[in-house]
Structures are given as structure tokens and as C-alpha cells.
Scaffold this active site. Structure first.
Site, PDB file in Angstrom:
ATOM      1  N   LYS A   1       6.639 -17.027   0.349  1.00 47.16           N
ATOM      2  CA  LYS A   1       7.909 -16.356   0.025  1.00 47.16           C
ATOM      3  C   LYS A   1       7.771 -15.801  -1.383  1.00 47.16           C
ATOM      4  CE  LYS A   1      11.519 -16.845  -1.986  1.00 47.16           C
ATOM      5  NZ  LYS A   1      11.765 -15.674  -2.886  1.00 47.16           N
TER       6      LYS A   1
ATOM      7  N   GLU B   1      13.012 -22.017 -22.517  1.00 47.07           N
ATOM      8  CA  GLU B   1      12.131 -20.901 -22.185  1.00 47.07           C
ATOM      9  C   GLU B   1      12.949 -19.603 -22.114  1.00 47.07           C
ATOM     10  OE1 GLU B   1      10.192 -20.882 -18.276  1.00 47.07           O
ATOM     11  OE2 GLU B   1       8.334 -20.446 -19.340  1.00 47.07           O
TER      12      GLU B   1
ATOM     13  N   CYS C   1       4.719 -17.837 -18.394  1.00 44.86           N
ATOM     14  CA  CYS C   1       5.030 -19.245 -18.629  1.00 44.86           C
ATOM     15  C   CYS C   1       4.212 -19.766 -19.817  1.00 44.86           C
ATOM     16  CB  CYS C   1       4.759 -20.062 -17.378  1.00 44.86           C
ATOM     17  SG  CYS C   1       3.144 -19.722 -16.685  1.00 44.86           S
TER      18      CYS C   1
ATOM     19  N   GLU D   1       4.127 -25.391 -10.727  1.00 45.21           N
ATOM     20  CA  GLU D   1       3.714 -24.809 -12.015  1.00 45.21           C
ATOM     21  C   GLU D   1       4.987 -24.202 -12.590  1.00 45.21           C
ATOM     22  OE1 GLU D   1       3.042 -22.761 -14.812  1.00 45.21           O
ATOM     23  OE2 GLU D   1       2.128 -21.278 -13.479  1.00 45.21           O
TER      24      GLU D   1
ATOM     25  N   GLY E   1       7.471 -21.247 -10.787  1.00 46.29           N
ATOM     26  CA  GLY E   1       8.760 -20.679 -11.162  1.00 46.29           C
ATOM     27  C   GLY E   1       9.399 -21.514 -12.251  1.00 46.29           C
ATOM     28  N   SER E   2      10.707 -21.458 -12.306  1.00 45.35           N
ATOM     29  CA  SER E   2      11.406 -22.119 -13.403  1.00 45.35           C
ATOM     30  C   SER E   2      11.472 -23.635 -13.193  1.00 45.35           C
ATOM     31  CB  SER E   2      12.826 -21.557 -13.515  1.00 45.35           C
ATOM     32  OG  SER E   2      13.511 -21.805 -12.314  1.00 45.35           O
ATOM     33  N   THR E   3      11.598 -24.343 -14.287  1.00 37.51           N
ATOM     34  CA  THR E   3      11.702 -25.804 -14.211  1.00 37.51           C
ATOM     35  C   THR E   3      12.975 -26.197 -13.469  1.00 37.51           C
ATOM     36  OG1 THR E   3      10.323 -26.188 -16.140  1.00 37.51           O
ATOM     37  CG2 THR E   3      11.922 -27.896 -15.636  1.00 37.51           C
TER      38      THR E   3
ATOM     39  N   GLY F   1      12.274 -25.864  -9.876  1.00 38.49           N
ATOM     40  CA  GLY F   1      11.277 -26.879  -9.548  1.00 38.49           C
ATOM     41  C   GLY F   1      11.926 -28.245  -9.328  1.00 38.49           C
TER      42      GLY F   1
HETATM   43  P1  ADP Z   1      13.287 -17.022 -12.359  1.00 34.66           P
HETATM   44  O1  ADP Z   1      14.521 -17.736 -12.820  1.00 34.66           O
HETATM   45  O2  ADP Z   1      12.369 -16.748 -13.467  1.00 34.66           O
HETATM   46  O3  ADP Z   1      13.560 -15.867 -11.450  1.00 34.66           O
HETATM   47  P2  ADP Z   1      12.913 -18.846 -10.265  1.00 34.66           P
HETATM   48  O4  ADP Z   1      12.403 -20.223 -10.433  1.00 34.66           O
HETATM   49  O5  ADP Z   1      14.371 -18.653 -10.004  1.00 34.66           O
HETATM   50  O6  ADP Z   1      12.461 -18.056 -11.526  1.00 34.66           O
HETATM   51  O7  ADP Z   1      12.137 -18.086  -9.117  1.00 34.66           O
HETATM   52  C1  ADP Z   1      10.815 -18.368  -8.715  1.00 34.66           C
HETATM   53  C2  ADP Z   1      10.739 -18.353  -7.201  1.00 34.66           C
HETATM   54  O8  ADP Z   1      11.581 -19.393  -6.709  1.00 34.66           O
HETATM   55  C3  ADP Z   1      11.245 -17.070  -6.548  1.00 34.66           C
HETATM   56  O9  ADP Z   1      10.445 -16.801  -5.397  1.00 34.66           O
HETATM   57  C4  ADP Z   1      12.647 -17.428  -6.142  1.00 34.66           C
HETATM   58  O10 ADP Z   1      13.122 -16.667  -5.045  1.00 34.66           O
HETATM   59  C5  ADP Z   1      12.482 -18.873  -5.736  1.00 34.66           C
HETATM   60  N1  ADP Z   1      13.722 -19.666  -5.770  1.00 34.66           N
HETATM   61  C6  ADP Z   1      14.778 -19.534  -6.597  1.00 34.66           C
HETATM   62  N2  ADP Z   1      15.736 -20.431  -6.302  1.00 34.66           N
HETATM   63  C7  ADP Z   1      15.279 -21.161  -5.259  1.00 34.66           C
HETATM   64  C8  ADP Z   1      15.800 -22.255  -4.488  1.00 34.66           C
HETATM   65  N3  ADP Z   1      16.981 -22.771  -4.738  1.00 34.66           N
HETATM   66  N4  ADP Z   1      15.026 -22.760  -3.504  1.00 34.66           N
HETATM   67  C9  ADP Z   1      13.796 -22.245  -3.249  1.00 34.66           C
HETATM   68  N5  ADP Z   1      13.269 -21.220  -3.927  1.00 34.66           N
HETATM   69  C10 ADP Z   1      13.984 -20.682  -4.923  1.00 34.66           C
END
Ligand code: ADP
Length: 507
Positions: free
Chosen positions: A190, A401, A299, A265, A243-245, A248
Site C-alpha cells: 500500500k 520531527e 527520516c 522504520e 512512516g511516522s512514529t 507506527g
Molecule cells: P506522514 O504523516 O508523513 O504522511 P504516515 O505515517 O501518516 O506519514 O504515512 C506513512 C504510510 O502510512 C502511508 O502509506 C499512509 O497511508 C499510511 N498510514 C497512515 N495512517 C495509517 C493507519 N492508521 N493505518 C495504516 N496505515 C496508515
């Protein structure tokens, strides 16, 4: 769909004869089950340029089932040598189309073409490296300690769900797909909703390889919908997330419900430590690259600059000059040194943090504004390279961040203080030390509580080098042969060697 996206030859396959880029699912292109789609923007202009099918839970379920069928069927019986060939041929495909892929990536992401060209070269290297890894993943024969001969098998985990970010879309795709396929897994990716296009383009190219249907699936969609459905799905054996903490943390909780394996990560707030005996020219140039490359959307960004007091003034004035020399512009312009931020949301987040830094009392030395580009770039999401001086490690701009081209300079007296400041962070992704004292370089490298350290450099990577963080920067490692620990599982096989097994119940 703008004429440009429709005209891109790499998008012909995902587009079919419609206007919406399709999901790549079970070996073919498909619209979302509920017909949903979303727009992908060109960050250099702020205008939508592609329309992309938006996967929902039904599509995720179909993709996971297809991946399971592939894993238990045709893909599961492809041997390591043939998987290696597939990875190598993917490298060749990416290499053959590298310019077109870089253009597409810059268009969709806003990153300067000089950077996406380097990234696509990295993607080629990644597929090449993992082609080599395939046949090196092996179990062990164990020393005899009893009547049994025991060996271990390294087996795939099964179906991998990968959730990737928007900052380096195709690199992140490669970092998940390569080890997944090398280990014999099937995968559902995804991509981030801001930047799904290059993954679809590559899936289109990979059809030439005739992988069994369902081996690789690409489902663009929204995080809380498609991403969450993937993380919840009981048919997914492992989640690989970058992606973001904050997300995560959510995914860790979700994945725990079905006890999926996970590698994460996550964010960083990396310290770039400059000692007075460093080569200051090199330190300034590469530190600037550390924070301003990828328009700060990394990151690993050098978002905290710790500089020894004796050279701090000099370092800051040179860093400001460097920041002010950087050409901010449209992603596709070869002269551009720093492209756009990925989205308006991201741009506004940066602006909020810069305002906060000023409020907290840090000294804004340069940047801190939109550059005011003209013509079709007027609506783009551009920001100027920004340097704060007189920052304190307790400030939010030093703890959170920002994910933009904003760095905060602090000074220190000695090595001990530098390490204490660097390690005083919830994050632990990377760090750097600049010094001409080799002993100090190694001491600091050992003392930093983070997953990656550069000595007299910043932000280099290669697929052979393990990548990942300590503390709240994540779990597990990507890349290197080490990553295969996370994409395979170990089975121990006991072979009893006795002619006759004693009867436990005989007496
Ligand atoms: P940013 O805030 O920098 O956009 P995210 O952590 O939100 O970083 O996004 C990284 C990835 O995680 C993207 O593919 C995003 O669609 C996905 N993502 C965001 N929120 C969720 C969630 N609640 N569950 C699963 N995936 C998510």
C-alpha cells in the site's frame, strides 16, 4: 486526468483505456471494488495530475487472498535461483526505464530530478543486491548434542503487507519488495496516497516477468482505510512499515491483535555533531545536504546540528550562506537543487513548526518563508531552506520531527556534552560526527544511541547496509543480508538417528 499523466508511456498499463490508474491485483489491473478514486497532485504546481483508484477493505481482502494463493501455489514453488533471476531482471527493467521513472517520481513527489535520478539508480542497485541474496539465505546443521541430527530451514513468512511513505516512493517500494521476493514471500504493497504512481508504473513493467498472479500486488489507498485493513487482515503474516512514529504506534497495536511479525522504520531527530577540528568546508557542505536534500523530507534529516562552541559562529555563518545559495524550484528542472514539499498539509506543518521555533526563542537566521516562485510554480508547495541558531534541546523544534528543510543549531563544550545532547531524544535513527581525531570519531560512533552513524559524512545509503533505528525510531532493520531475518522464519527439523527409540513407558 491531465494530458501529461495520460501521455506518460509508463502509465499506459495501469491506465488501460480509462482515466483512472488502476489497482494492481492478482496479476491484473482492477478498479476499486466500490469505484472510489483520488487525485494525486503535482507538488511543483499544486495541481492534480493523476487520478488513482482508491483501494478499500474489499480490495485489500482480494489482494491478500491472491497473495496467499500465489504463496501456497505457483510462487511458492519457484526456487531461489529463479527468484534471483526475477530480481535481476527487475533491476534491468528499472535501469532501462530509469529516466522515465525519475521523471514520474519527480512529478508525483515534487523531489528534484537530480535527486530522483540518484534514487532510481539506488533502486536498481537494490534489486541487484537482493538477486544475490536469494541463494545465500540458508539454514544450519547443528552440532550433535544427543541422538538426533538437527538442521534448520529458513522459510518465507508468507504474505507480507507493506505500507510505504511518500518521501522516497520507489526506493521504499524496493526496500520491501526485494527482501520479500528474495525470501519467497508474496506481498501486498500500500503506497502512500500522495505518491502511488511510480509503484503502479513499476508493477506495470514487472508484468513482463510473468510472475505468478498475486505474487506482487499494489493497492493505492488511504492510510486509515486501506492501510488499516491490511494491518488488521488475519491473512497477512507480517507488516513492513515505513512512516511516522505516531502511525507506527497504532500499527503495532493493530498487528498485535493477530500477532503479526512487524518491522517498523519510523521517525528521527538526528544529531549532526561537528567538532572544532573538523574539515569545516566538508562539514558545512555535507551537513547542508543532510538537512536540505529531499527538501528535508527524510527520516534521517540532520535536523539537530550540534557544533562545538569554538567553531559555532563560523559554522553557522557558512551554513546560512550555503542555505541561501540553494536553488529551490520545479522538480523537473535540472537546475533545481531543492524541490517542493509533498503537499500543502506538509508545507503548513513546517510553517507551524517554524513559528513555534520563533515563539520558543530560537533565532531564525535564514529561510522561514515560502520562496514566492512565479508562473505555474506559484501554486507549488515550496519552502526555503531554514536555519535556527541558539536552539535548546528542550524546544519542540529539537524534539519533534518536522520533516522539512529546517535545522536547529546548538552548541556544546566537549565530547561528553555532545553525546548527552545527541542521545537526549525519543528517537534514535541516525547521527553523524565530524572530526579529524580518529579515536574520537570511533568513541562518538559507539556512544551514539542510534541505528546508523556517519563519520565525516551524512545521508549515504546502500542496499548492503542495515538500516533502521533505536528507541522510537523503529523495530528491526531493512537492507543488508540482516533484513532476511525479518522476511524468513526458522524451522528446526529433528532427525532421530537411533536404530530404536527407547520406550519411555517401558519401566
Ligand atoms: P506522514 O504523516 O508523513 O504522511 P504516515 O505515517 O501518516 O506519514 O504515512 C506513512 C504510510 O502510512 C502511508 O502509506 C499512509 O497511508 C499510511 N498510514 C497512515 N495512517 C495509517 C493507519 N492508521 N493505518 C495504516 N496505515 C496508515
Amino acid at each position: 486526468m491531465s494530458a501529461t499523466a495520460a501521455a506518460d508511456p509508463l502509465l499506459a498499463a495501469p491506465l488501460g483505456d480509462g482515466e483512472v490508474l488502476q489497482l494492481f491485483l492478482d496479476g491484473g489491473w482492477a478498479p476499486a471494488a466500490d469505484g472510489a478514486s483520488f487525485a494525486s497532485e503535482d507538488p511543483s504546481t499544486g495541481m492534480p495530475w493523476a487520478s488513482v483508484a482508491e483501494a478499500g477493505p474489499v480490495d485489500v481482502d482480494r489482494a491478500v487472498q491472491a497473495a496467499r494463493r500465489a504463496f501456497e501455489g505457483a510462487w511458492g514453488s519457484v526456487n531461489a535461483a529463479d527468484r534471483a533471476r526475477i530480481l535481476w531482471r527487475t533491476a534491468e527493467l528499472v535501469d532501462r526505464h530509469r529516466d522515465a521513472l525519475a521523471q514520474l517520481e519527480s512529478r508525483d513527489n515534487g523531489k528534484a530530478i537530480r535527486e530522483t535520478r540518484a534514487e532510481i539508480a539506488g533502486v536498481v542497485r537494490c534489486f541487484e543486491f537482493f538477486a544475490g541474496v536469494c541463494q545465500g539465505v540458508r539454514g544450519a546443521t547443528l552440532p550433535r548434542t544427543g541422538p538426533a541430527f538437527v538442521y534448520t530451514l529458513r522459510e518465507p513468512v508468507g504474505v507480507v503487507g507493506a505500507i510505504t511513505p511518500w518521501n522516497s516512493p520507489l526506493v521504499m517500494f524496493a526496500w520491501k519488495v526485494c527482501p520479500a521476493l528474495a525470501g519467497g514471500n508474496a506481498i501486498v504493497v500500500k503506497p502512500a496516497e500522495q505518491t502511488s504512481v511510480s509503484a503502479l508504473a513499476l508493477a506495470g513493467l514487472m508484468r513482463e516477468l510473468e510472475l505468478p498472479a498475486g505474487t506482487v500486488n499494489v493497492l493505492p489507498g488511504l492510510g486509515p482505510r486501506a492501510g488499516a485493513a491490511l494491518a488488521e487482515h488475519p491473512g497477512v503474516d507480517k507488516i513492513a512499515f515505513t512512516g511516522s512514529t505516531a502511525v507506527g504506534r497504532e500499527l503495532a497495536a493493530t498487528a498485535a491483535q493477530t500477532l503479526k511479525l512487524v518491522t517498523f522504520e519510523l521517525g528521527g531527530k538526528s544529531a549532526n555533531i561537528v567538532f572544532g577540528d573538523a574539515d569545516l568546508d566538508a562539514a558545512v557542505d555535507r551537513s547542508a545536504f543532510g538537512i536540505f536534500s529531499a527538501a528535508g523530507q527524510s527520516c534521517q534529516a540532520a535536523s539537530r546540528m550540534l557544533v562545538e562552541r569554538s567553531v559555532k559562529e563560523e559554522f553557522v555563518s557558512r551554513l546560512i550562506a550555503k542555505a541561501e545559495s540553494i536553488r529551490v524550484g520545479g522538480a523537473l528542472d535540472v537546475r533545481t537543487q531543492m524541490g517542493a514539499q509533498v503537499s500543502k498539509r506538509q508545507l503548513e506543518q513546517i510553517e507551524r513548526y517554524v513559528a513555534l521555533g520563533v515563539e520558543e526563542g530560537a533565532q531564525l537566521c535564514t529561510g522561514g518563508v515560502r520562496p514566492g516562485l512565479e508562473g505555474e510554480l506559484a501554486g507549488g508547495f515550496f519552502y526555503t531552506p531554514t536555519v535556527f541558531d541558539q536552539a535548546e534541546n528542550t524546544m519542540r523544534i529539537c524534539r519533534e520531527e518536522i520533516f522539512g528543510p529546517v535545522t536547529a543549531v546548538m552548541s556544546f563544550e566537549d565530547e561528553q556534552e555532545a553525546l548527552a545532547l545527541a542521545n537526549d531524544s525519543d528517537y534514535g535513527l541516525s547521527g553523524a560526527v565530524w572530526t579529524s581525531d580518529v579515536k574520537r570519531a570511533h568513541r562518538v560512533a559507539a556512544g551514539l544511541r542510534c541505528g546508523m552513524v556517519w563519520v565525516n559524512s551524512y545521508r549515504t545509503w546502500s542496499p548492503i547496509t542495515p538500516f533502521g533505528g533505536y528507541k522510537q525510531s523503529g523495530y528491526g532493520r531493512e537492507n543488508g543480508v540482516e533484513v532476511m531475518e525479518h522476511y524468513t522464519q526458522t524451522k528446526s527439523v529433528w532427525v532421530d538417528m537411533q536404530d530404536r527409540i527407547p520406550d519411555w513407558y517401558a519401566s
